[in-house]
Enzyme design. Structure first.
Site, PDB file in Angstrom:
ATOM      1  N   LYS A  77      37.706  38.875  26.878  1.00 44.26           N
ATOM      2  CA  LYS A  77      36.334  39.412  26.838  1.00 44.26           C
ATOM      3  C   LYS A  77      36.086  40.150  25.530  1.00 44.26           C
ATOM      4  CE  LYS A  77      36.092  39.717  31.862  1.00 44.26           C
ATOM      5  NZ  LYS A  77      36.127  40.501  33.096  1.00 44.26           N
ATOM      6  N   GLN A 115      37.359  46.477  34.867  1.00 46.86           N
ATOM      7  CA  GLN A 115      38.056  45.262  35.310  1.00 46.86           C
ATOM      8  C   GLN A 115      38.594  45.453  36.731  1.00 46.86           C
ATOM      9  OE1 GLN A 115      38.050  42.399  33.756  1.00 46.86           O
ATOM     10  NE2 GLN A 115      39.442  41.330  35.127  1.00 46.86           N
ATOM     11  N   ASP A 125      28.200  43.634  34.491  1.00 44.48           N
ATOM     12  CA  ASP A 125      28.881  42.764  35.466  1.00 44.48           C
ATOM     13  C   ASP A 125      27.943  42.400  36.621  1.00 44.48           C
ATOM     14  OD1 ASP A 125      31.467  41.762  35.249  1.00 44.48           O
ATOM     15  OD2 ASP A 125      32.397  43.714  35.630  1.00 44.48           O
TER      16      ASP A 125
HETATM   17  N1  GUN Z   1      37.986  40.494  37.994  1.00 42.58           N
HETATM   18  C1  GUN Z   1      37.848  39.172  38.210  1.00 42.58           C
HETATM   19  N2  GUN Z   1      36.631  38.742  37.810  1.00 42.58           N
HETATM   20  C2  GUN Z   1      35.992  39.823  37.334  1.00 42.58           C
HETATM   21  C3  GUN Z   1      34.703  39.999  36.761  1.00 42.58           C
HETATM   22  O1  GUN Z   1      33.890  39.084  36.628  1.00 42.58           O
HETATM   23  N3  GUN Z   1      34.414  41.274  36.378  1.00 42.58           N
HETATM   24  C4  GUN Z   1      35.297  42.297  36.520  1.00 42.58           C
HETATM   25  N4  GUN Z   1      34.913  43.501  36.130  1.00 42.58           N
HETATM   26  N5  GUN Z   1      36.489  42.164  37.043  1.00 42.58           N
HETATM   27  C5  GUN Z   1      36.839  40.914  37.443  1.00 42.58           C
END
Ligand code: GUN
Length: 294
Positions: free
Chosen positions: A53, A97, A120
């Site tokens: 990311k 996350q 998100d």
């Molecule tokens: N863990 C798995 N997928 C995601 C996501 O799309 N966002 C976040 N913050 N954590 C994740």
């Protein structure tokens, strides 16, 4: 029939190139979009996701800052960190996350993130916005799937869409988005009795269960569009989805590969949401996301 491949890597790049121009415009105005990424602990998979990311941010000119917090952090301390980023004008988007350690209540954490920085799309407000069809920040994976369908000119109106998987991150928001696109939607999960009764009627089949190879050729309606959200690492090291790709591609009209299908789109939509957050905070964007915009 051999299915056409929906090339998520390519579509993701097209969207990123387009949105990079918007970042360039913002930078000309002295605004650099900023993303704050919080990771608690050192789960290897989460570290890889977060690394991808932050790298993607750099590729379009978003500045990203990663906060590595110890697994022993208290919920209170984590909430205080989020508050700090909520109040930091250089940070337009905040991502925590998931998953988090068990001693931290994820609901409290997601609720703490400012709605205006919730790139998100997991805050209750943004989840609720999905019900009314007025998106603010749509959750990235279903938003990415919507864009894959749009870029491939697949119209879902009036079609039978079946979503397998009912998580808050993918299945539930995906179903709501399809509903707002006038599909007829069924939501199943790994507990569904007689799954084939549903899958065999699906014109659009979206699978997000984390069960490798769950969907076999015999379960798929000929000509269906099959979107595989699964990313499963097999003991031999191979990465596979929830769909038996080799079998299903013989009956589907379109199919996403794993890797290179939905995965690159999820990260791309995070970039889109972050750029949008920067535009919103500078009063350069409409109050609600126009869903066709990406
Ligand atoms: N863990 C798995 N997928 C995601 C996501 O799309 N966002 C976040 N913050 N954590 C994740």
């Amino acid at each position: 029939m051999t299915a056409k491949l929906i090339d998520g890597k390519h579509i993701a790049q097209v969207i990123r190139d387009k949105w990079k121009l918007r970042v360039d415009e913002l930078i000309k105005k002295g605004i650099r979009p900023g993303l704050g990424v919080i990771i608690v602990g050192s789960d290897p998979a989460s570290l890889v996701y977060v690394g991808n990311k932050t790298k993607a941010c750099e590729s379009v000119g978003i500045s990203s800052k990663q906060y590595d917090l110890p697994v022993t952090i208290t919920e209170e301390e984590l909430l205080a960190k989020i508050d700090e980023l909520n109040n930091d004008p250089a940070i337009n988007g905040i991502l925590v996350q998931l998953p988090l350690p068990k001693h931290i209540d994820v609901n409290n954490v997601l609720a703490k993130i400012s709605v205006e920085k919730d790139v998100d799309g997991f805050h209750l407000y943004n989840m609720g916005a999905l019900v009314t069809g007025k998106m603010i920040f749509p959750p990235c994976t279903p938003y990415g799937i919507k864009c894959l369908l749009d870029y491939t000119n697949i119209d879902v109106e009036g079609k039978n869409a079946v979503v397998i998987g009912s998580s808050n991150i993918v299945g539930k928001p995906m179903a709501l988005m399809l509903l707002s696109m006038n599909a007829t939607v069924s939501i199943c999960n790994i507990y569904t009795y007689y799954l084939t009764q549903y899958t065999s009627l699906a014109d659009i089949l979206i699978v997000a269960t984390g069960v490798p190879g769950l969907i076999k050729k015999e379960m798929v309606k000929p000509g269906a569009v099959v979107i595989d959200v699964g990313i499963n690492r097999l003991p031999d090291g191979r990465l596979v989805g929830d769909v038996d790709y080799e079998g299903v591609k013989e009956v589907a009209s379109y199919i996403t590969p794993v890797p290179g299908g939905v995965g690159p789109m999820t990260i791309t939509m995070l970039l889109v949401n972050t750029i949008m957050a920067a535009e919103r905070s500078n009063k350069l964007a409409k109050p609600y996301i126009d869903f066709d915009m990406a």
